[in-house]
Design a protein around this motif. Structure first.
Motif, short mmCIF file in Angstrom:
data_model
loop_
_atom_site.label_atom_id
_atom_site.label_comp_id
_atom_site.label_asym_id
_atom_site.label_seq_id
_atom_site.Cartn_x
_atom_site.Cartn_y
_atom_site.Cartn_z
N LEU A 105 17.30 -1.58 -11.14
CA LEU A 105 16.22 -0.65 -11.46
C LEU A 105 16.46 0.18 -12.72
O LEU A 105 15.60 0.97 -13.11
N TYR A 106 17.57 -0.02 -13.37
CA TYR A 106 17.98 0.85 -14.47
C TYR A 106 16.92 0.97 -15.56
O TYR A 106 16.68 2.07 -16.09
N SER A 107 16.29 -0.10 -15.95
CA SER A 107 15.43 -0.09 -17.13
C SER A 107 14.03 0.45 -16.88
O SER A 107 13.24 0.59 -17.84
N TYR A 108 13.68 0.75 -15.63
CA TYR A 108 12.33 1.24 -15.36
C TYR A 108 12.22 2.71 -15.74
O TYR A 108 12.92 3.56 -15.20
N PRO A 109 11.32 3.06 -16.66
CA PRO A 109 11.21 4.44 -17.14
C PRO A 109 10.86 5.44 -16.04
O PRO A 109 11.23 6.61 -16.13
N CYS A 110 10.14 5.00 -15.01
CA CYS A 110 9.64 5.93 -13.99
C CYS A 110 10.75 6.58 -13.18
O CYS A 110 10.57 7.68 -12.65
N ILE A 111 11.90 5.93 -13.06
CA ILE A 111 12.94 6.43 -12.16
C ILE A 111 13.65 7.62 -12.79
O ILE A 111 14.29 7.51 -13.84
N ASP A 125 -1.35 1.92 -3.06
CA ASP A 125 -0.70 3.16 -2.64
C ASP A 125 -0.32 4.04 -3.83
O ASP A 125 -0.41 5.27 -3.76
N ILE A 126 0.13 3.41 -4.92
CA ILE A 126 0.48 4.17 -6.12
C ILE A 126 -0.77 4.79 -6.74
O ILE A 126 -0.77 5.96 -7.14
N GLN A 127 -1.84 4.00 -6.79
CA GLN A 127 -3.08 4.52 -7.36
C GLN A 127 -3.62 5.69 -6.55
O GLN A 127 -4.09 6.69 -7.10
N LYS A 128 -3.55 5.59 -5.21
CA LYS A 128 -4.02 6.70 -4.39
C LYS A 128 -3.14 7.93 -4.57
O LYS A 128 -3.65 9.06 -4.58
N VAL A 145 6.99 9.22 -32.72
CA VAL A 145 7.23 8.49 -31.47
C VAL A 145 6.37 9.07 -30.34
O VAL A 145 6.17 10.28 -30.23
N LYS A 146 5.86 8.19 -29.49
CA LYS A 146 5.02 8.60 -28.37
C LYS A 146 5.88 8.71 -27.11
O LYS A 146 6.57 7.76 -26.75
N LEU A 147 5.83 9.87 -26.48
CA LEU A 147 6.63 10.12 -25.28
C LEU A 147 5.84 9.74 -24.02
O LEU A 147 4.62 9.86 -23.98
N TRP A 148 6.58 9.31 -23.02
CA TRP A 148 6.00 8.95 -21.71
C TRP A 148 5.98 10.16 -20.80
O TRP A 148 6.96 10.92 -20.74
N SER A 149 4.89 10.36 -20.07
CA SER A 149 4.78 11.42 -19.08
C SER A 149 3.71 11.03 -18.07
O SER A 149 2.92 10.11 -18.33
N PRO A 150 3.64 11.71 -16.92
CA PRO A 150 2.57 11.40 -15.96
C PRO A 150 1.17 11.54 -16.54
O PRO A 150 0.26 10.79 -16.16
N ASP A 151 0.97 12.48 -17.45
CA ASP A 151 -0.34 12.65 -18.06
C ASP A 151 -0.60 11.68 -19.21
O ASP A 151 -1.76 11.47 -19.60
N SER A 152 0.47 11.11 -19.76
CA SER A 152 0.33 10.17 -20.87
C SER A 152 1.42 9.10 -20.76
O SER A 152 2.43 9.15 -21.48
N PRO A 153 1.24 8.15 -19.85
CA PRO A 153 2.30 7.17 -19.58
C PRO A 153 2.33 6.03 -20.61
O PRO A 153 2.08 4.86 -20.29
N PHE A 154 2.70 6.37 -21.84
CA PHE A 154 2.68 5.37 -22.91
C PHE A 154 3.90 4.46 -22.83
O PHE A 154 5.04 4.92 -22.71
N LEU A 155 3.64 3.15 -22.93
CA LEU A 155 4.70 2.16 -22.91
C LEU A 155 4.67 1.34 -24.20
O LEU A 155 3.61 0.85 -24.62
N TYR A 156 5.82 1.21 -24.83
CA TYR A 156 5.96 0.30 -25.96
C TYR A 156 6.21 -1.11 -25.44
O TYR A 156 6.90 -1.31 -24.43
N TRP A 186 6.18 -3.12 -8.31
CA TRP A 186 5.86 -1.77 -7.86
C TRP A 186 6.32 -0.75 -8.90
O TRP A 186 5.58 0.18 -9.25
N TYR A 187 7.53 -0.92 -9.41
CA TYR A 187 8.06 0.02 -10.41
C TYR A 187 7.31 -0.09 -11.72
O TYR A 187 7.09 0.92 -12.41
N THR A 188 6.91 -1.30 -12.09
CA THR A 188 6.11 -1.46 -13.30
C THR A 188 4.78 -0.72 -13.16
O THR A 188 4.32 -0.08 -14.12
N TYR A 189 4.16 -0.77 -12.00
CA TYR A 189 2.91 -0.03 -11.80
C TYR A 189 3.14 1.47 -11.92
O TYR A 189 2.30 2.20 -12.47
N CYS A 190 4.25 1.97 -11.41
CA CYS A 190 4.57 3.39 -11.58
C CYS A 190 4.76 3.72 -13.05
O CYS A 190 4.30 4.77 -13.53
N ASP A 191 5.43 2.84 -13.79
CA ASP A 191 5.58 3.02 -15.23
C ASP A 191 4.21 3.10 -15.92
O ASP A 191 3.97 3.95 -16.77
#
Length: 605
Positions: free
Chosen positions: A434-440, A355-358, A273-284, A378-383
């Motif tokens: 917002l529950y389902s957004y991984p970034c939170i 703003d998220i990209q910056k 399984v691939k884990l999500w992180s700021p350095d590797s934000p993998f989404l299934y 916005w939350y999807t972009y953070c994800d």
């Protein structure tokens, strides 16, 4: 061919007429994206990418509007046209007027229903409207909603009449004259308090669905057991419903599961399984289908991430924040999400993403979303970009105690029963949305004791309602021994003046380094910052100095920090960027280097 040219000429003339009826309000600074906004192309993107259907209709654009006395009948005539979804007070709305607690804002527009929708239910969706909303279709009341930050929908099928229909919306927002959550809005903006936001401020849209359809998805990863749970909420659940979830890595099907009788679909994820992180934000990618008798009744596209937020004591006895069972120093800016041209609403989707990209470019791994809730995209972009989010509850209540700083006496305010019920309702709706957004990663019920009440009880409920995330009880506010963090605020330099051996100790706000950049300020004379400098080098030097001080405090106990702030906001000039996003105030290369040093400080050990 002649008919084609006549049609093009008609649409060209119609577009010119639309422009003639709408003009951005002059007098304030604006972002570069404001020039791209036109009445026929306003935020055209699908507004809910975490649960997407292919067929929908956008209702953004020019609507009729009127500002009327509160409690009066619908107006016989309208004042003009407003560009939805920009609040009436904003420049991009074309109105630029304060509505106030004694008035109501009325909207009207016509819409048609595509012939291909025949036999379908039709849902009317609002991304967010501030604050109390009543809605009519063809003169028939279809529903009401209170809450300025969350999406809501109505089934309008029985109110439709043929192809052409009329939609009317009435909104009342008491701003700081009411008890409702409102964030930074006040009737008389000054200092850290900003312009009121009244009315529709996120996308309005229509969507056709079957008699049985998926209302919501509640997605929960469990990396310790390699499970992904997907709860599909069905509008009229029956024993005939079968929910099927397929999980894809790109185009490859890697896992799937099914459930009946309203059960949660539990999916065993692959061993690698691939884990999500700021350095590797993998989404299934997820495909969720609702079936009855083998036939697909509804199908939505979604996504999920395998990740875990927790705390653990390190070898030195300090409680640390963890991501995926590994310590991570979470560091990011205070992000208020305000715009000089759209107020709560970014002019375009590109602006929303910018703003998220910056933030990512600056080397941060986290954002504290400060007493505001953003649109779903916005939350999807953070994800997608790998930004951890700490989500504030917008503060409120008309009690002036928290505005004149009496909260430092250490007492909580007393809310009315009506005010308390409103807070609880809206906090639950925000968490649900917002529950389902991984970034939170973190819920923050209170900021600096602004409207703070019954803290242990509210924190305990928050923890129980969502045990998958951390809870920061009161960022910089009255401190209670509950939740997962002790959160300090200190301006301008970081300082560890309290420490909690049982919870993570974090610096929820510091910095506020100001610089007035002429030609890029909201007002010429009332600019404010905790400290002020006169050049990019001076601001960068001070920023790096504080960051080095913060770095030296991490071994002593800090596990996360928040720098104030992403951009200038109105008369606040302490942003890393100007309010119009046209000037980056700092040396990006130097800022990124020190920020990465902070973010990697615990993971290297």
């Amino acid at each position: 061919m002649k008919n084609v040219w006549l049609l093009l000429a008609f649409w060209g003339a119609f577009a010119v007429q639309l422009h003639a009826q709408w003009k951005m309000v002059d007098g304030k600074i604006r972002t570069q994206w404001a020039e791209q906004v036109t009445p026929e192309n306003v935020l055209p993107e699908y507004p809910r990418p975490i649960m997407e259907r292919k067929d929908w209709k956008n209702l953004n654009g020019l609507w009729d509007y009127a500002i009327v006395e509160r409690g009066k009948h619908m107006p016989d005539a309208f004042d003009g046209q407003i560009l939805v979804p920009f609040a009436a007070e904003s420049a991009l709305s074309g109105v630029g007027k304060t509505v106030g607690a004694e008035k109501e804002l009325v909207y009207r527009r016509s819409f048609d229903i595509p012939s291909s929708w025949k036999g379908k239910k039709v849902l009317l969706h609002f991304g967010a409207v501030d604050w109390k909303t009543d809605v009519w279709v063809n003169g028939i009341k279809v529903g009401s909603h209170t809450g300025g930050f969350t999406p809501f929908s109505f089934d309008i099928t029985e109110a439709l009449q043929g192809k052409e229909n009329t939609l009317m919306v009435k909104v009342w927002d008491p701003t700081d004259q009411g008890y409702q959550p409102r964030g930074k809005q006040v009737s008389r903006p000054e200092g850290i308090w900003y312009t009121p936001v009244t009315g529709i401020w996120q996308t309005v849209w229509l969507e056709p669905v079957s008699e049985s359809y998926i209302q919501d998805l509640r997605i929960t990863p469990d990396i310790d057991h390699s499970l992904l749970s997907v709860q599909a909420v069905v509008n009229e659940a029956t024993s005939k419903d079968l929910v099927e979830v397929k999980v894809f890595d790109g185009r490859k099907l890697v896992a799937q599961g099914k459930s009946i009788n309203g059960g949660c679909v539990q999916i065993e994820m692959p061993e690698d399984v691939k884990l999500w992180s700021p350095d590797s934000p993998f989404l299934y990618t997820l495909k969720v289908a609702l079936k009855q008798g083998g036939k697909v009744k509804d199908e939505v596209d979604s996504y999920a991430a395998m990740r875990k937020y927790s705390t653990r004591r390190d070898a030195n006895g300090i409680v640390r924040l963890e991501l995926n069972n590994q310590p991570l120093f979470q560091f990011g800016p205070l992000d208020q999400g305000w715009w000089p041209d759209g107020l709560y609403t970014a002019p375009t989707d590109e602006a929303l993403r910018y703003d998220i990209q910056k933030t990512k470019d600056f080397g941060f791994n986290m954002i504290r979303k400060h007493i505001k809730v953003e649109p779903a995209r916005w939350y999807t972009y953070c994800d997608q970009m790998g930004i951890i989010v700490w989500q504030d509850m917008p503060s409120g209540d008309r009690n002036p105690e928290w505005q004149n700083r009496k909260y430092f006496e250490g007492t909580e305010m007393k809310r009315s029963a009506e005010s308390e019920a409103c807070y609880r309702k809206e906090w639950k709706e925000i968490m649900d949305a917002l529950y389902s957004y991984p970034c939170i990663a973190t819920w923050i019920p209170f900021n600096e004791a602004w409207g703070q009440f019954k803290t242990p009880e509210i924190v305990e409920w928050t923890k129980q309602y969502d045990p998958t995330r951390l809870v920061d009880p009161a960022s910089g506010g009255n401190h209670y021994t509950c939740g997962d963090m002790l959160d300090l605020h200190n301006y301008p330099a970081p300082e560890l003046y309290l420490y909690d051996a049982q919870r993570a100790t974090v610096l929820g706000e510091y910095g506020g380094i100001g610089w007035v950049v002429q030609e890029h300020i909201w007002e010429p004379d009332r600019n404010w910052g905790y400290i002020q400098f006169n050049s990019s080098k001076e601001v960068t030097d001070e920023y790096v100095k504080y960051a080095e001080q913060l770095y030296n405090l991490i071994p002593r106990g800090f596990s996360a920090a928040v720098y104030t702030q992403t951009t200038d906001v109105e008369v606040e000039v302490n942003g890393l960027m100007t309010y119009d996003r046209k000037v980056i105030k700092v040396d990006e290369k130097r800022i990124k280097a020190i920020n990465r040093k902070l973010c990697e400080s615990l993971s290297k050990k």
